[in-house]
Write an enzyme that holds these catalytic residues in place. Structure first.
Site, PDB file in Angstrom:
ATOM      1  N   CYS A 157       4.748  13.974  -0.662  1.00 20.95           N
ATOM      2  CA  CYS A 157       5.599  12.800  -0.835  1.00 20.95           C
ATOM      3  C   CYS A 157       6.217  12.807  -2.238  1.00 20.95           C
ATOM      4  CB  CYS A 157       4.787  11.521  -0.629  1.00 20.95           C
ATOM      5  SG  CYS A 157       5.802  10.013  -0.675  1.00 20.95           S
ATOM      6  N   ASP A 214       6.527  10.334  -4.087  1.00 23.98           N
ATOM      7  CA  ASP A 214       5.856   9.300  -4.887  1.00 23.98           C
ATOM      8  C   ASP A 214       5.390   9.862  -6.238  1.00 23.98           C
ATOM      9  OD1 ASP A 214       3.749   7.480  -5.884  1.00 23.98           O
ATOM     10  OD2 ASP A 214       3.983   6.500  -3.940  1.00 23.98           O
ATOM     11  N   ARG A 251       3.156   9.047  -8.119  1.00 26.84           N
ATOM     12  CA  ARG A 251       1.701   9.051  -8.332  1.00 26.84           C
ATOM     13  C   ARG A 251       1.026  10.231  -7.663  1.00 26.84           C
ATOM     14  NH1 ARG A 251       1.043   3.256  -5.767  1.00 26.84           N
ATOM     15  NH2 ARG A 251       2.465   4.362  -4.348  1.00 26.84           N
ATOM     16  N   HIS A 293      -0.368  10.642   1.522  1.00 28.24           N
ATOM     17  CA  HIS A 293      -1.229   9.855   0.632  1.00 28.24           C
ATOM     18  C   HIS A 293      -1.377   8.441   1.182  1.00 28.24           C
ATOM     19  CE1 HIS A 293       1.962   7.457  -1.462  1.00 28.24           C
ATOM     20  NE2 HIS A 293       2.706   8.434  -1.004  1.00 28.24           N
ATOM     21  N   CYS A 319       1.168   4.935   1.233  1.00 30.21           N
ATOM     22  CA  CYS A 319       2.518   5.518   1.119  1.00 30.21           C
ATOM     23  C   CYS A 319       3.580   4.457   1.449  1.00 30.21           C
ATOM     24  CB  CYS A 319       2.671   6.712   2.057  1.00 30.21           C
ATOM     25  SG  CYS A 319       4.284   7.521   1.934  1.00 30.21           S
TER      26      CYS A 319
END
Ligand code: CO
Length: 206
Positions: free
Chosen positions: A40, A42, A44, A96, A99
């Protein structure tokens, strides 16, 4: 502008050279990573950091909600290069928990183009709606959808003709499904690894 990032970069390169004088010189000549990470976007979920790998060790493709859509030219280009040229041994689809892409797919709000990008997740949710609706806690339900999404993308990758043809040539490739927890930094293996065409799909004999 962005002077702090440029300063960070210079300090990082100096640290790398201090630890290993030939580090960048070796990378210049070739990359030979054994792994393709499909994860992803993302912020993080930084691929190299999570598995503590250096530059040169991980080939990475990231998009919103770690999708492997069989019509996406970007993903397919990465996949073909990884399989045919780099000859990675492992492909991991890494979702994750928590998400935002997965939850946006099913929250009923309209955001524009991304709603179309996330369409495959709505289909997965629809196909598994009995299982998902039986989970009372919404967060737990969405986390399960994150796992189901990873499993579906593992299937997409292992059904792909680039991967199928590589297996037919005798090339070793394992396609893994992982989920990362932002809460504790740990990866969970969903144990859905596909290592050959027999496990991946049905096709008529040639
Ligand atoms: Co995400």
């Amino acid at each position: 502008m962005l002077d702090h990032l440029k300063a960070n970069n210079r300090a990082w390169a100096e640290r790398k050279i201090a630890a290993d004088a030939g580090f960048f010189h070796r990378l210049e000549s070739q990359q030979a990573p054994e792994y393709l990470w499909i994860g992803c976007s993302d912020s993080r979920v930084p691929a190299n950091e999570i598995v503590d790998l250096d530059p040169g060790e991980l080939f990475v493709h990231r998009n919103v909600a770690n999708l492997a859509p069989p019509q996406d030219a970007n993903y397919l280009s990465v996949l073909q290069f990884a399989v045919d040229v780099i000859k990675v041994k492992h492909i991991m689809v890494v979702g994750h928990y928590g998400c935002g892409g997965v939850s946006a797919a099913v929250d009923g709000k309209r955001r524009g183009l991304v709603d179309h990008w996330l369409h495959p997740i709505r289909e997965i949710a629809h196909e598994h709606h009995h299982e998902l609706e039986a989970i009372p806690d919404v967060r737990v339900r969405l986390d399960r959808l994150c796992e189901l999404n990873v499993m579906r993308q593992v299937r997409n990758v292992s059904h792909d003709v680039f991967v199928q043809d590589a297996w037919a040539r005798g090339q070793e490739i394992h396609v893994h499904g992982w989920v990362y927890s932002i809460a504790n930094g740990l990866v969970t293996d969903l144990n859905v690894t596909v290592s050959g065409p027999d496990e991946a799909s049905y096709s008529l004999p040639r």
